[in-house]
Design an enzyme around this catalytic site. Structure first.
Site, PDB file in Angstrom:
ATOM      1  N   ASP A  66      23.564  16.117  73.622  1.00 10.31           N
ATOM      2  CA  ASP A  66      23.317  17.140  72.685  1.00 10.31           C
ATOM      3  C   ASP A  66      22.172  17.356  72.376  1.00 10.31           C
ATOM      4  OD1 ASP A  66      24.035  14.537  71.450  1.00 10.31           O
ATOM      5  OD2 ASP A  66      24.361  15.832  69.511  1.00 10.31           O
ATOM      6  N   HIS A  67      21.214  16.601  72.877  1.00 12.34           N
ATOM      7  CA  HIS A  67      19.818  16.742  72.374  1.00 12.34           C
ATOM      8  C   HIS A  67      18.786  16.694  73.319  1.00 12.34           C
ATOM      9  CE1 HIS A  67      20.191  15.216  67.955  1.00 12.34           C
ATOM     10  NE2 HIS A  67      21.535  15.026  68.500  1.00 12.34           N
ATOM     11  N   HIS A 142      20.206   4.412  65.825  1.00 11.11           N
ATOM     12  CA  HIS A 142      21.416   5.348  66.291  1.00 11.11           C
ATOM     13  C   HIS A 142      21.820   4.058  67.382  1.00 11.11           C
ATOM     14  CE1 HIS A 142      23.735   8.563  67.001  1.00 11.11           C
ATOM     15  NE2 HIS A 142      23.249   9.107  68.161  1.00 11.11           N
ATOM     16  N   HIS A 270      23.451  19.017  61.984  1.00 15.27           N
ATOM     17  CA  HIS A 270      23.966  18.160  62.970  1.00 15.27           C
ATOM     18  C   HIS A 270      25.473  17.825  62.540  1.00 15.27           C
ATOM     19  CE1 HIS A 270      24.876  14.716  65.609  1.00 15.27           C
ATOM     20  NE2 HIS A 270      23.876  15.320  66.491  1.00 15.27           N
TER      21      HIS A 270
END
Lengths: 303, 303
Positions: A66-67, A142, A270
């Site tokens: 998604d990035h 993360h 987000h």
């Protein structure tokens, strides 16, 4: 000087209708920087009237789809519409391998130079600068290697007070020296202080981008005292367990972090696909940090 | 039985606002098949109210970005929303390498089984079948290895004429035999022909999908006599030079091909971004083949 952020995608991993994966465009003095490039970013750029050819630098925080899944398509389209000017991409080391593999199999030989610069997630590092801005990457926490980015405006030279310098008959040749802090000595020996011949330059602004991360103290030193802090706020705080498990942050935590690092303003985004209405996230963050705004696609936020 | 095609993307390589890269959804008796998966396909599915979890088979024609760059995001989202059921992907051999590399670096371990089947571009090959349909890949002529796909409905058994069989007192146990073509012999010796006890089953329908290709005679044998032919029509015929150079087809050629292979209907798509108004492409194709329709996103076309 312009220093604004356009939200192109505000969703977390799974998009919902009207909310796209993460991407932001930063306009600093009419130069455009793209931060993250989720699937569909090129279509979002078209939607908001941004010509992709104006983008020279693209910063990718990490390799969750998604990035970055919009990157190959964007780079391809730049090629197909005849771009000649170089593009610089900054991201985790494996990003180059992914780009190369896609272009190998599509037999694409780009007609413009593409430079892919590897970031590291161990320390803060200045990765780009020009006359207006300095961009640094810094480690977040993360599940996989992930960096945030900090954009620091450079201090500008003061503007000359033309009315005064002309009244005093100061020759133009001296003006660049005065701008850089030299006093002017007139032929009769009078000394004029450079501060009195110039307008004070504005205080440089800064923007920090914290994409996916769990809340830790480790990255707070890198995001101190920004004018605008973007921080992910995937969940409400009643889902803290889920946030910890997935290495994400809650809206309350985002607000607390903004207060802790003395940000002037906070932008949260987000969002988990489960939240159709985003106001509860906004209200929750505001309990810890009043100057919170929701990242909404298509909106510009000034730094 | 339903046999319909939903257009999810109608654009060629560079999207424009409102026209997305290639993807189509085929509904055959409420089973969903995805053909090509350009960037943003998962958002298009959401837009048109299709739950991605209903898709079990995905067919990728070739590895130009506008035909597959939405695949990783779609497979990821299926994983994130808790899919358990297997997904089968059919495409060029390198597709598996690309999928694996992306999931390696995002450290994604799918929670459902993913089977990636390599297609080849030398001959026609049956790559999937179930009780309703048989799917074959066949070589097209593009710059890189590229296949089309043909969906052939299977001939169904005839339906029993219940009114007749009940009037004649034929026991239910005989009905499956009658459906499969056995005559019925009554206890008194009278023979009833199976054709007289059943309704004729409909003639099986077929759909052929010709994504990117230059016009050649080589693939015409594979797309004979379909009920619906989808053929790319990237350019108007006044840009034939450009079509040849980029291994694409013109709208006139698409119409001529449809006539040549005796298609019942033709659907054109994969429009160059230069055409804001698509009617000239439609009109041009119709000069060679009247039953042409424009592929328009969000529309269902019955086969």
């Amino acid at each position: 000087m312009r220093f604004d952020v356009l939200i192109l995608g505000s969703s977390s991993a799974t998009p919902i209708y009207g909310r796209h994966p993460t991407a932001q465009l930063i306009n600093i003095n009419e130069q455009l920087y793209l931060v993250d490039c989720g699937e569909g970013t090129q279509v979002q750029l078209i939607k908001y009237g941004i010509r992709s050819n104006r983008i020279k630098h693209i910063f990718i925080s990490h390799l969750h789809g998604d990035h970055y899944l919009g990157l190959i398509g964007l780079l391809s389209s730049m090629h197909l519409i005849g771009r000649k000017e170089a593009v610089h991409v900054y991201g985790p080391p494996a990003l180059k391998e992914i780009i190369d593999l896609n272009f190998l199999h599509s037999q694409t030989v780009l007609r413009y130079p593409l430079y892919v610069h590897a970031t590291q997630d161990q320390t803060m590092e200045m990765i780009f600068e020009n006359e207006h801005v300095q961009v640094s990457s810094f480690p977040l926490d993360h599940r996989i290697a992930c960096t945030g980015f900090r954009f620091d405006e450079k201090k500008r030279l003061p503007a000359i007070d033309r009315e005064k310098t002309e009244a005093l008959g100061i020759p133009n040749d001296y003006l660049p020296l005065i701008k850089r802090g030299h006093d002017y000595v007139a032929p009769n020996g009078t000394v004029y202080r450079w501060e009195d011949l110039t307008f004070a330059s504005p205080i440089p602004r800064s923007y920090a981008y914290c994409s996916d991360t769990v809340r830790t103290a480790s990255y707070l030193p890198y995001i101190q005292q920004t004018d605008l802090l973007y921080h992910e706020a995937t969940f409400m705080h009643n889902m803290l367990d889920r946030a910890l498990e997935t290495f994400h942050t809650t809206a309350l935590q985002a607000g607390e972090i903004a207060a802790q690092v003395q940000a002037k303003k906070l932008l949260i985004g987000h969002y988990s696909a489960r939240y159709k209405d985003l106001n509860p996230l906004l209200e929750e963050s505001k309990t810890a940090f009043e100057a919170t705004q929701l990242a909404q696609e298509g909106n510009w936020y000034s730094v």
